[in-house]
Write a protein that holds these residues in place. Structure first.
Motif, mmCIF file in Angstrom:
data_model
loop_
_atom_site.group_PDB
_atom_site.id
_atom_site.type_symbol
_atom_site.label_atom_id
_atom_site.label_comp_id
_atom_site.label_asym_id
_atom_site.label_seq_id
_atom_site.Cartn_x
_atom_site.Cartn_y
_atom_site.Cartn_z
ATOM 1 N N LEU A 288 0.830 -1.210 0.000
ATOM 2 C CA LEU A 288 0.000 0.000 0.000
ATOM 3 C C LEU A 288 0.862 1.257 0.000
ATOM 4 C CD1 LEU A 288 -2.961 -0.712 2.456
ATOM 5 C CD2 LEU A 288 -3.130 -0.029 0.066
ATOM 6 N N GLY A 291 2.890 1.538 -3.315
ATOM 7 C CA GLY A 291 2.046 1.982 -4.421
ATOM 8 C C GLY A 291 1.662 3.443 -4.317
ATOM 9 N N PHE A 292 1.375 3.894 -3.088
ATOM 10 C CA PHE A 292 1.031 5.305 -2.895
ATOM 11 C C PHE A 292 2.210 6.194 -3.290
ATOM 12 C CE2 PHE A 292 0.806 9.113 -0.185
ATOM 13 C CZ PHE A 292 -0.451 9.596 -0.551
ATOM 14 N N ARG A 295 2.535 6.309 -7.179
ATOM 15 C CA ARG A 295 1.498 7.120 -7.822
ATOM 16 C C ARG A 295 1.687 8.599 -7.525
ATOM 17 N NH1 ARG A 295 -1.185 2.401 -6.587
ATOM 18 N NH2 ARG A 295 -1.660 3.064 -4.470
ATOM 19 N N SER A 365 -8.950 1.632 4.714
ATOM 20 C CA SER A 365 -9.435 0.717 3.694
ATOM 21 C C SER A 365 -10.881 0.320 3.987
ATOM 22 C CB SER A 365 -8.560 -0.535 3.658
ATOM 23 O OG SER A 365 -9.150 -1.528 2.834
ATOM 24 N N VAL A 390 -6.710 0.602 -3.981
ATOM 25 C CA VAL A 390 -5.502 1.418 -3.902
ATOM 26 C C VAL A 390 -5.860 2.766 -3.291
ATOM 27 C CG1 VAL A 390 -4.426 0.284 -5.886
ATOM 28 C CG2 VAL A 390 -5.827 2.338 -6.237
#
Length: 407
Positions: A288, A291-292, A295, A365, A390
């Motif tokens: 998590l 990926g954050f 991005r 989440s 995501v």
């Protein structure tokens, strides 16, 4: 780790100065020769290895150096009772057969032969004799050895000298500066793993002080807690900026120690050059977070995403947010709550609530069963960002803009 009798140190004005082994050509050669000796004795009995190590103790300024290096190498070695026959079962059978008769060479051979037949078709009298005491330490076989490099062995020796002083620590006080969250998180993980009692005070301006009680205050004269402190030390070395002070009980059993000394101090900093043998933490704790970060890097924004986040002391615990968003003099913290057990969720949200911080964006989440955990994110008002698969950076930035504009 090293036993007390292999520690080398001096004491000046109440300050303990652990010995360090310089990586000189002679010391590196000593380390290399010891490593080679262990490698050459794979498949041999431990008493044979011990005999091969004895020459290294001759004509040296201090036997503590070769003995200490060899002791550390045994911790990367694996010894087992040789053969496929269980020594305890062999002894039980042989001793039973040996009852009621005078010892003799002929009778011994007959007992070994009979024991071999009773223990199995593939067991020979020689196997019985070999297995009889194979589980005793000096009879065990060196079956595996993970050799360090000579430099790594010397680094382990230096660190072990410091760890040995923590056996008798009264308390351990660490001042930690700003670090990557993964470093802080590993530090806190190891304090819990080794059962260390921790309190956190301070702020980003003056630094964070982590205080741990030692064996004298909790367990009297035992060194169980001091051993935990010693094992914790390599984790601290992964934190990039810190200072350490420990109160140490003087070793009055040593003849040269001043009996009037009531306590010694051990002082270390991140600049002392000790090297950890623990695995470094991953840059991100989870997919998590990774990926954050990826991005966010693709966005065009005035905000900067920082991994260096300070500890947030909270009564009964500590919070370590995952990120900090910075724009000029404005900043907010970001805490990602992903996939965790109900017990963790309860503690996480309770610490966030108890902190009283209003500059933390809480990303939650939708897959979490918050009702089962008994928590209610609505306590954090419009600072909550919900996400499914995501976490979108734009959603987090929108909340950050609103918080800094209205705050």
């Amino acid at each position: 780790m090293l036993p007390t009798e292999l520690l080398k140190f001096n004491v000046k004005a109440g300050i303990v100065l652990p010995a360090r082994l310089k990586p000189t050509p002679s010391n590196l050669q000593l380390a290399e020769s010891l490593i080679a000796t262990f490698e050459a004795h794979i498949g041999k009995r431990r008493f044979e290895l011990d005999e091969a190590l004895q020459p290294f103790e001759k004509n040296v300024p201090s036997v503590k150096v070769p003995r200490g290096l060899a002791h550390l190498l045994t911790q990367t070695a694996e010894f087992e009772a040789g053969g496929d026959t269980e020594p305890a079962a062999v002894r039980q059978r042989v001793f039973a057969l040996a009852q009621g008769g005078p010892p003799s060479r002929h009778r011994t051979a007959r007992i070994l032969d009979q024991a071999a037949r009773e223990l199995g078709p593939t067991v020979s009298p020689a196997d019985v004799l070999s297995a009889l005491y194979a589980d005793l330490p000096d009879q065990q076989t060196l079956v595996a050895f993970d050799p360090p490099t000579p430099t790594e062995l010397i680094q382990r020796f230096d660190l072990a000298q410091v760890q040995g002083q923590l056996y008798r620590a009264y308390s351990l006080i660490i001042t930690a500066r700003r670090n990557e969250p993964a470093r802080y998180k590993q530090l806190l993980k190891y304090t819990k793993f080794f059962g260390l009692m921790l309190t956190v005070e301070g702020d980003a301006g003056i630094g964070f002080t982590l205080t741990m009680d030692g064996p004298s205050s909790l367990f009297g004269s035992t060194t169980r807690y001091g051993l935990a402190m010693a094992k914790f030390l390599p984790a601290l070395l992964h934190v990039t900026k810190w200072d350490l002070t420990a109160q140490v009980k003087p070793r009055h059993e040593l003849a040269w120690v001043d009996k009037a000394d009531q306590e010694w101090m051990l002082q270390l900093t991140s600049e002392d050059g000790y090297v950890s043998h623990y695995k470094p933490p991953e840059e991100h704790d989870s997919a998590l977070e990774a990926g954050f970060t990826e991005r966010f890097a693709k966005l065009s924004t005035d905000w900067t995403l920082e991994r260096e986040v300070d500890l947030v002391p909270v009564p009964g615990g500590v919070i370590l947010p995952d990120f900090r968003l910075v724009k000029g003099e404005q900043s907010v913290l970001v805490e990602i709550v992903g996939y965790w057990r109900p017990e963790y969720l309860r503690k996480k949200f309770e610490l966030l609530r108890r902190s009283g911080r209003t500059d933390v964006i809480v990303c939650v989440s939708e897959r979490l069963n918050l009702e089962k955990a008994g928590v209610d994110p609505r306590d954090f008002g419009d600072r909550v960002v919900w996400f499914k698969g995501v976490l979108g950076p734009k959603d987090v930035l929108a909340v950050a803009e609103r918080m800094t504009t209205t705050g």
